[in-house]
Motif scaffolding. Structure first.
Motif, short mmCIF file in Angstrom:
data_model
loop_
_atom_site.label_atom_id
_atom_site.label_comp_id
_atom_site.label_asym_id
_atom_site.label_seq_id
_atom_site.Cartn_x
_atom_site.Cartn_y
_atom_site.Cartn_z
N THR A 332 41.53 45.33 43.89
CA THR A 332 41.55 46.29 44.28
C THR A 332 41.30 47.34 44.65
OG1 THR A 332 43.91 45.21 44.71
CG2 THR A 332 43.71 46.81 45.81
N LEU A 333 41.10 48.18 43.64
CA LEU A 333 40.96 49.44 42.88
C LEU A 333 39.47 49.09 43.26
CD1 LEU A 333 43.22 50.43 39.63
CD2 LEU A 333 42.96 51.18 41.94
N ALA A 334 38.84 48.79 42.80
CA ALA A 334 37.49 48.18 42.97
C ALA A 334 36.56 48.32 44.00
CB ALA A 334 36.60 47.52 41.92
N ALA A 335 37.43 47.37 45.52
CA ALA A 335 37.08 47.30 46.90
C ALA A 335 37.38 48.79 47.68
CB ALA A 335 38.01 46.34 47.58
N VAL A 336 38.23 49.19 46.79
CA VAL A 336 38.70 50.54 47.43
C VAL A 336 37.52 51.88 47.09
CG1 VAL A 336 40.22 53.03 47.78
CG2 VAL A 336 40.85 50.60 47.33
N PHE A 337 37.66 52.15 46.05
CA PHE A 337 35.95 52.42 46.01
C PHE A 337 34.79 51.81 46.09
CE2 PHE A 337 31.72 52.77 43.27
CZ PHE A 337 32.29 53.76 42.70
N SER A 338 34.56 50.60 46.78
CA SER A 338 33.04 50.44 47.10
C SER A 338 33.13 50.85 48.62
CB SER A 338 33.24 48.77 47.09
OG SER A 338 32.22 48.77 48.33
N GLY A 339 34.09 50.59 49.71
CA GLY A 339 34.22 51.36 50.37
C GLY A 339 34.46 52.90 50.94
#
Length: 525
Positions: A332-339
Motif C-alpha cells: 500500500t505504501l509503495a503504491a501511494v508513493f508511486s501515485g
C-alpha cells in the motif's frame, strides 16, 4: 521574463485546480467498489485455508460417509483459488459490449450485481453445507473483477486531465493494495480468522458494493464517452464542469474532439480490427508485454502462497498471520508513493526500474532460501527480500500497465484494447495460480529465478520500446510509436479513416445533431 513568470503561475494554478472534489470522489468510490474487491479477493483465501479445507472434508463425509482423499481435496482447493481467474477472463471478454451499451459509470454500477450475488453465495456456503456455493461465488466474483479492472481504468482515464492522468490512474493500483491489506487484517484470528467466522470474510464483500451503488449515481458519466460515442455535447460539457470544477470547458471539449480521428459517428473498433491496424501494432504488443509481466512477474504467487513461503523461511506458524500484514502494508505504501511521483518521474523509469529491482531481489531471495538452514539470520533476509519485491512491484509494474492501456488508444479503440489487456491479464493470473505449486515443487528454492527471468525480459523490452507518455496527448504518443509501426502520422489517419468510413456512412442517418451539436461541428470542420 514577466510573460514567462505569468505562464508558470498559470500552469501552477491549473495543476492545483486539476484535483476537483468530484474527481476525487469518483476515483475513490469507483475504486472502492472495484479494484479494492479484486485485491481483497486475492488475499482473503489465504488466512482461512485450513478451515475451508476442513469444511470441504466435513461436507464430503456427510454426503458420502467417507473422508475425502488428499488428492481430491487439493484439487478442490486449487479450483477454489484459481477459478477466480477464470471468472476474471469471462468478465474481461464481456466488458466491451457492456461499456459500449451502458457507458463506463453504469457498467461499474451494474457490475455490483455480480459482487452481491457472490457475497451471498460464499457467505452462506457453510450454513448451507455446500462447497459448490463457495466455488460458484468465487467464479462470479472473478467476473466482477474482470469487468471492473477494465471499466474502472477506462473511466478514470477519460475523466482526468492529462496533467494528472497517471496519478489518478494509480488509484486503481492503490486500492488493489488496500484490498489485499484489508483481507489480511480481517483474516487475523482476533477478527474473522476463526473456524466459526470465516464465512464473514466473504460476506463483507457486499459492503463496498453497496457504498459504490449509493455514491456513483450522483456523479456524471465519462465526458469523452458522452461526447464521442453518444454525441451529447450538453451532458459532456456538464460532466467536464463537474469533474474539472470550472465553468469554461470549451478548451477541453475541443481538445477531446481534436484527438479523435473521426469527430462524428465514432464506431467502436473490434478486437480483430484493432489487431489488423498497423498504426497501433506496437502499442498492442507493449500492452500485452506489460500485462503479461504484471501477472507473470511472481507477485501473485507470493499472495497465493504467502504462508508456505514464510514457513519455508523459518517463521513460526503462529506468527505468520502478523508477519503477512507487513506485506500488505508495504504494498500500500509503495503504491501511494508511486501515485505521488508518477507525474514527476514518468511511466518509463518507474516501470523499468520496478522490474529491474525485482530481478535483483528475486536473485537474493533465491540465495537466502537455498542457504537458510546453514545461516541463522537468512530467514529474516528472505522476509526483507519479499517486502522489497512487493515494494519494487508497486512503485511501477503494479499500476502503470492499466494507465498505459488507457493512454495508448483513442476512444473508439479503447474498449477492445482493454479487452485484450484483460484477457492477457487473467490468463496469466490463472497460469500462475495453477502452475506455481508445481514449479515450486520441481525447482524448490530456485523457483523464483523463473520470475526473475520474466522481469528481466520485461524491463529489457520496455527499455527499448516504451516511450514516455507523461503529460502527452494521444497525438504525441501515436507520433512516438509511428516510426516503429513504420507509418507516418498521415498514414495513421488514413488507415483509421478507411477503417471507419463505412461504419460512419451506415450510422449517418441515425445521427441527428442538435443546433448546438451542429455549432460544435462547424468549429471542428
Amino acid at each position: 521574463m514577466a510573460n514567462l513568470e505569468a505562464l508558470l503561475e498559470t500552469n501552477s494554478k491549473r495543476e492545483r485546480n486539476d484535483w476537483s472534489g468530484s474527481l476525487i470522489v469518483a476515483a475513490l468510490a469507483g475504486a472502492f467498489g472495484s479494484s479494492f474487491l479484486y485485491g481483497y479477493n486475492l488475499s482473503v483465501v489465504n488466512a482461512p485455508t485450513v478451515y475451508i479445507k476442513k469444511f470441504y472434508n466435513a461436507t464430503w463425509e456427510r454426503r458420502y460417509s467417507s473422508s475425502i482423499d488428499e488428492g481430491t481435496l487439493t484439487l478442490l482447493w486449487s479450483i477454489t483459488v484459481s477459478i477466480f481467474s477464470i471468472g476474471g477472463l469471462v468478465g474481461a471478454i464481456i466488458v466491451t459490449p457492456i461499456v459500449k451499451f451502458f457507458g463506463r459509470k453504469y457498467t461499474l454500477m451494474l457490475n455490483n450485481i455480480f459482487a452481491v450475488i457472490a457475497a451471498l453465495l460464499m457467505g452462506f456456503s457453510s450454513l448451507a453445507g455446500s462447497f459448490e456455493m463457495l466455488i460458484l461465488g468465487r467464479i462470479i466474483m472473478g467476473i466482477d473483477a474482470g469487468v471492473s479492472l477494465s471499466a474502472l481504468p477506462m473511466y478514470l482515464s477519460e475523466i482526468s486531465p492529462k496533467e494528472i492522468r497517471g496519478s489518478l490512474g494509480q488509484v486503481t493500483a492503490i486500492f488493489i493494495c488496500i484490498g489485499v491489506f484489508t483481507g489480511q487484517v480481517l483474516g487475523l484470528p482476533e477478527i474473522f480468522g476463526k473456524e466459526s467466522l470465516w464465512p464473514y470474510l466473504f460476506g463483507v464483500i457486499i459492503v463496498p458494493s453497496v457504498i459504490q451503488l449509493v455514491i456513483l449515481p450522483f456523479l456524471p458519466e465519462s465526458p469523452r464517452y458522452l461526447l464521442l460515442e453518444k454525441h451529447d455535447i450538453h451532458r459532456a460539457e456538464k460532466a467536464f464542469r463537474t469533474f474539472l470544477g470550472k465553468a469554461d470547458v470549451s478548451y477541453e471539449v475541443e481538445e477531446v474532439l481534436a484527438e479523435s480521428q473521426i469527430h462524428r459517428n465514432v464506431q467502436l473498433a473490434s478486437i480483430l480490427q484493432l489487431l489488423r491496424n498497423r498504426s497501433v501494432r506496437w502499442q498492442i504488443i507493449t500492452v500485452v508485454v506489460t500485462m503479461g509481466c504484471y501477472q507473470l512477474c511472481g507477485l501473485n504467487a507470493i499472495w497465493y502462497y504467502t504462508n508456505s513461503i514464510f514457513s519455508a523461511s523459518g517463521i513460526n506458524h503462529d506468527t505468520i498471520p502478523y508477519v503477512t500484514l507487513s506485506t500488505g502494508a508495504t504494498e500500500t505504501l509503495a503504491a501511494v508513493f508511486s501515485g505521488l511521483v508518477i507525474e514527476r518521474l514518468g511511466r518509463r523509469p518507474l516501470l523499468i526500474g520496478g522490474f529491474g529491482l525485482m530481478v535483483v531481489f528475486f536473485a537474493v531471495l533465491t540465495t537466502s532460501l537455498t542457504l537458510q538452514y546453514h545461516v541463522s539470520w537468512l530467514p529474516f533476509l528472505s522476509i526483507a527480500c519479499i517486502l522489497a519485491i512487493i515494494a519494487s512491484f508497486c512503485i511501477g509494474p503494479g499500476g502503470i500497465p492499466f494507465v498505459l492501456t488507457g493512454e495508448f488508444f483513442e476512444q473508439s479503440q479503447r474498449p477492445a484494447a482493454f479487452m485484450i489487456a484483460g484477457t492477457v491479464n487473467w490468463l496469466c493470473n490463472f497460469a500462475v495460480g495453477l502452475l506455481f505449486p508445481f514449479i515450486q515443487s520441481g525447482l524448490q528454492t530456485y523457483c523464483f529465478l523463473v520470475f526473475a527471468v520474466i522481469c528481466l525480459t520485461g524491463a529489457t523490452y520496455l527499455f527499448f520500446v516504451l516511450p514516455e507518455t507523461k503529460n502527452k496527448t494521444l497525438h504525441e504518443i501515436s507520433q512516438a510509436f509511428a516510426k516503429r509501426n513504420k507509418v507516418t502520422l498521415e498514414v495513421q489517419e488514413m488507415d483509421q479513416y478507411s477503417a471507419e468510413r463505412k461504419s460512419s456512412a451506415e450510422q449517418e442517418s441515425n445521427f441527428s445533431p442538435t443546433k448546438d451539436n451542429g455549432e460544435a461541428e462547424c468549429r471542428i470542420v
